[in-house]
Design a protein around this motif. Structure first.
Motif, mmCIF file in Angstrom:
data_model
loop_
_atom_site.group_PDB
_atom_site.id
_atom_site.type_symbol
_atom_site.label_atom_id
_atom_site.label_comp_id
_atom_site.label_asym_id
_atom_site.label_seq_id
_atom_site.Cartn_x
_atom_site.Cartn_y
_atom_site.Cartn_z
ATOM 1 N N ASP A 8 0.795 -1.301 -0.056
ATOM 2 C CA ASP A 8 -0.004 0.111 -0.041
ATOM 3 C C ASP A 8 0.873 1.155 0.107
ATOM 4 O O ASP A 8 1.710 1.352 1.035
ATOM 5 C CB ASP A 8 -1.066 0.033 1.375
ATOM 6 C CG ASP A 8 -1.929 0.820 1.151
ATOM 7 O OD1 ASP A 8 -1.824 2.319 0.935
ATOM 8 O OD2 ASP A 8 -3.137 0.704 1.180
ATOM 9 N N PRO A 9 0.635 2.231 -1.176
ATOM 10 C CA PRO A 9 1.408 3.208 -1.040
ATOM 11 C C PRO A 9 1.623 4.256 0.224
ATOM 12 O O PRO A 9 2.484 4.946 0.537
ATOM 13 C CB PRO A 9 0.890 4.095 -2.248
ATOM 14 C CG PRO A 9 -0.479 3.529 -2.333
ATOM 15 C CD PRO A 9 -0.363 2.038 -1.963
ATOM 16 N N ASN A 68 5.928 5.808 -6.787
ATOM 17 C CA ASN A 68 4.419 5.473 -6.803
ATOM 18 C C ASN A 68 3.741 5.973 -8.321
ATOM 19 O O ASN A 68 4.146 6.968 -8.929
ATOM 20 C CB ASN A 68 3.719 6.492 -6.086
ATOM 21 C CG ASN A 68 2.497 6.008 -5.419
ATOM 22 O OD1 ASN A 68 2.048 4.800 -5.446
ATOM 23 N ND2 ASN A 68 1.465 6.802 -5.547
ATOM 24 N N THR A 92 9.372 -4.407 -3.525
ATOM 25 C CA THR A 92 7.942 -4.208 -3.989
ATOM 26 C C THR A 92 6.992 -5.462 -3.570
ATOM 27 O O THR A 92 7.251 -6.206 -2.590
ATOM 28 C CB THR A 92 7.763 -3.801 -5.309
ATOM 29 O OG1 THR A 92 6.394 -3.734 -5.885
ATOM 30 C CG2 THR A 92 8.208 -5.302 -6.236
ATOM 31 N N ASP A 113 -0.765 -2.911 -5.269
ATOM 32 C CA ASP A 113 -0.597 -2.090 -4.083
ATOM 33 C C ASP A 113 -1.439 -3.084 -2.666
ATOM 34 O O ASP A 113 -1.483 -2.501 -1.617
ATOM 35 C CB ASP A 113 -1.331 -0.928 -4.259
ATOM 36 C CG ASP A 113 -2.681 -1.483 -4.834
ATOM 37 O OD1 ASP A 113 -2.957 -2.197 -5.551
ATOM 38 O OD2 ASP A 113 -3.629 -0.309 -4.948
ATOM 39 N N LYS A 114 -2.232 -4.059 -3.399
ATOM 40 C CA LYS A 114 -3.101 -4.840 -2.297
ATOM 41 C C LYS A 114 -3.494 -6.077 -2.735
ATOM 42 O O LYS A 114 -3.577 -6.339 -4.041
ATOM 43 C CB LYS A 114 -4.241 -3.697 -1.749
ATOM 44 C CG LYS A 114 -5.288 -3.485 -2.835
ATOM 45 C CD LYS A 114 -6.417 -2.542 -2.634
ATOM 46 C CE LYS A 114 -7.232 -2.258 -3.951
ATOM 47 N NZ LYS A 114 -8.447 -1.340 -3.514
ATOM 48 N N THR A 155 -6.305 -6.682 -6.381
ATOM 49 C CA THR A 155 -6.030 -5.351 -6.846
ATOM 50 C C THR A 155 -6.266 -5.346 -8.501
ATOM 51 O O THR A 155 -6.241 -6.617 -8.991
ATOM 52 C CB THR A 155 -4.407 -5.006 -6.571
ATOM 53 O OG1 THR A 155 -4.157 -3.775 -7.181
ATOM 54 C CG2 THR A 155 -3.574 -5.891 -7.146
ATOM 55 N N ASN A 183 -1.928 0.484 -9.380
ATOM 56 C CA ASN A 183 -0.694 1.441 -9.033
ATOM 57 C C ASN A 183 0.139 0.223 -8.220
ATOM 58 O O ASN A 183 -0.273 -0.690 -7.693
ATOM 59 C CB ASN A 183 -1.374 2.215 -7.824
ATOM 60 C CG ASN A 183 -0.186 2.981 -7.288
ATOM 61 O OD1 ASN A 183 0.832 3.275 -8.109
ATOM 62 N ND2 ASN A 183 -0.424 3.507 -6.053
ATOM 63 N N TRP A 184 1.160 0.376 -8.726
ATOM 64 C CA TRP A 184 2.346 -0.533 -8.174
ATOM 65 C C TRP A 184 3.495 0.328 -7.554
ATOM 66 O O TRP A 184 4.738 0.405 -8.347
ATOM 67 C CB TRP A 184 2.920 -1.634 -9.345
ATOM 68 C CG TRP A 184 3.223 -2.961 -8.936
ATOM 69 C CD1 TRP A 184 4.279 -3.007 -8.225
ATOM 70 C CD2 TRP A 184 2.952 -3.956 -9.588
ATOM 71 N NE1 TRP A 184 4.576 -4.364 -8.047
ATOM 72 C CE2 TRP A 184 3.597 -4.987 -8.854
ATOM 73 C CE3 TRP A 184 1.834 -4.407 -10.485
ATOM 74 C CZ2 TRP A 184 3.666 -6.314 -9.160
ATOM 75 C CZ3 TRP A 184 1.818 -5.848 -10.679
ATOM 76 C CH2 TRP A 184 2.655 -6.959 -10.122
ATOM 77 N N PRO A 185 3.468 0.337 -6.471
ATOM 78 C CA PRO A 185 4.479 1.029 -5.386
ATOM 79 C C PRO A 185 5.892 0.240 -5.500
ATOM 80 O O PRO A 185 5.841 -1.126 -5.358
ATOM 81 C CB PRO A 185 4.105 1.527 -4.192
ATOM 82 C CG PRO A 185 2.447 1.060 -4.217
ATOM 83 C CD PRO A 185 2.228 0.187 -5.331
#
Length: 439
Positions: free
Chosen positions: A51-52, A89, A359, A364-365, A368, A372-374
């Motif tokens: 999670d970012p 991010n 990562t 992100d969760k 998902t 979004n892939w922090p």
């Protein structure tokens, strides 16, 4: 450059690589050419998403310096190392279908899924081919519950050397220790190493003899299995030739190996073995999979009773369970950096020539879309990457573009990694590496 390996499928020992040329003892450490420096890369993937909000400092919504920012509690252990940190991010991986996990697609940048074989090689394997030669160019270790690591000491879900060619990861530290340091050990470890070596030699000879009687159409495929055993035996022999060198780096075996109280005991010693493989020069590419690229995992040693898939259904920001897990990861990252920083190399240290990529294998969760892939980068890979900063992207470039950047920084001239022009038209708003991350 070494003629890299033919995948040994279904090998119980978990070996995923074959080596065709021997290295002499004085060639163990990865040695640079006249125009390069020794480099190494580490991938650390935590399952259940990243999670970012657990890594982006409060108030940072646009790209900028981390100098005056306070890192969030889950990664607070990295605060003293902000000048070496780059938080990214806004990359995406929607094309990988990472709902529960992208599996091989996380490092491959392609569609993945539970039980779906890899459709191409992954970035860690590709980098291991172009970094300086070592005895074991690529090492994968996987951390899970003690039950899973015991009953399934090897697993292949994250790294691959090609289409349909998964690379196994080690999850039982006793097996990994025997492979790396069995030849310099004594007592039970030595006896187990010798017994296992004898078995593998016999299997290689048996497979060779049986393969000669096969029809011509089957000989080539069967020959890959025979070659796999030969390569594993050859690797063991070559490690034995550098025994004096390896003695300086072998971790001490204690009860955490043989009588682990919690799975984190095995997690810790697996990390020690991975670090020792880097500092000794055995390998230059290390992949660490916490949760082994799947949806499981346990951290009872941190006081966390929940485990497995249920963890993925918990919100990560401000969740004391996820704070503990992420802090544990961060302490592991610090241990890697501090150890490499303590080893001189060239005009600096090993850490000066290293990059750590942290990562998740499902963006992100849990559940998902991958929009979004922090990612966090630690180190600059001999000055190739920007550090001490936060970069906010707009969700229009895929994780493949980051992997393209890693290849470019390693000297490979490429514009896209594992993405055709047709796919790029749909999933990539640009071309080439990420200019925002390269120095």
């Amino acid at each position: 450059m070494l003629n890299r390996r033919t995948m040994l499928r279904h090998m119980a020992a978990g070996a995923g690589a074959a080596f065709s040329l021997p290295l002499l003892p004085n060639q163990l450490m990865a040695s640079p050419t006249s125009n390069s420096t020794p480099k190494r890369i580490i991938f650390f993937l935590q399952n259940q998403g990243f999670d970012p909000l657990t890594c982006i400092p409060d108030g940072m919504t646009t790209s900028g310096s981390l100098a005056k920012a306070n890192l969030p509690e889950p990664i607070s252990a990295l605060e003293p190392y902000k000048e070496r940190l780059h938080i990214i991010n806004g990359l995406h991986g929607v094309h990988t279908s990472p709902s529960h996990s992208a599996f091989f697609g996380a490092l491959g940048g392609y569609r993945g899924g539970d039980g779906v074989p890899p459709s191409a090689s992954t970035i860690d394997y590709e980098l291991s081919k172009v970094l300086p030669e070592t005895l074991l160019p690529h090492l994968c270790i996987g951390m899970d519950s003690i039950e899973n690591m015991t009953t399934k000491p090897t697993l292949a879900t994250l790294s691959a050397s090609g289409a349909g060619q998964p690379i196994f990861m080690y999850s039982n530290p006793n097996h990994l220790y025997q492979m790396l340091y069995g030849g310099i050990s004594s007592g039970d470890i030595r006896r187990q190493h010798e017994a296992r070596s004898n078995v593998l030699n016999q299997v290689e000879q048996f497979a060779f003899n049986k393969g000669r009687a096969l029809p011509a159409a089957d000989k080539q495929r069967y020959g890959q299995y025979v070659q796999g055993f030969k390569d594993v035996n050859g690797l063991r022999d070559r490690l034995d030739t550098v025994a004096d060198h390896l003695r300086k780096f072998a971790p001490k075996v204690d009860e955490r190996y043989t009588k682990p109280q919690f799975e984190t005991d095995w997690h810790d010693v697996l990390l020690d073995l991975g670090i020792s493989a880097l500092t000794s020069g055995i390998t230059n590419t290390l992949t660490i999979a916490s949760g082994r690229g799947e949806i499981f995992g346990a951290w009872k040693g941190l006081g966390i009773q929940q485990q497995g898939h249920n963890l993925g259904h918990m919100d990560q920001p401000d969740n004391p369970i996820w704070v503990k897990i992420r802090q544990y990861n961060s302490r592991m990252l610090v241990k890697i950096m501090e150890t490499l920083e303590s080893v001189p190399e060239g005009s600096g240290t090993m850490m000066d020539h290293t990059l750590i990529v942290y990562t998740s294998n499902n963006a992100d969760k849990q559940h998902t879309s991958g929009a979004n892939w922090p990612v966090m980068l630690l180190g600059n890979f001999d000055g190739a990457f920007k550090t001490g900063c936060f970069t906010q992207l707009q969700g229009k470039r895929p994780i493949n573009s980051l992997y393209t950047s890693l290849l470019r920084a390693s000297g490979v001239d490429c514009d896209r990694f594992n993405m055709s022009e047709q796919l790029a038209k749909k999933f990539d708003d640009g071309n080439g590496p990420l200019k925002e991350v390269l120095a």
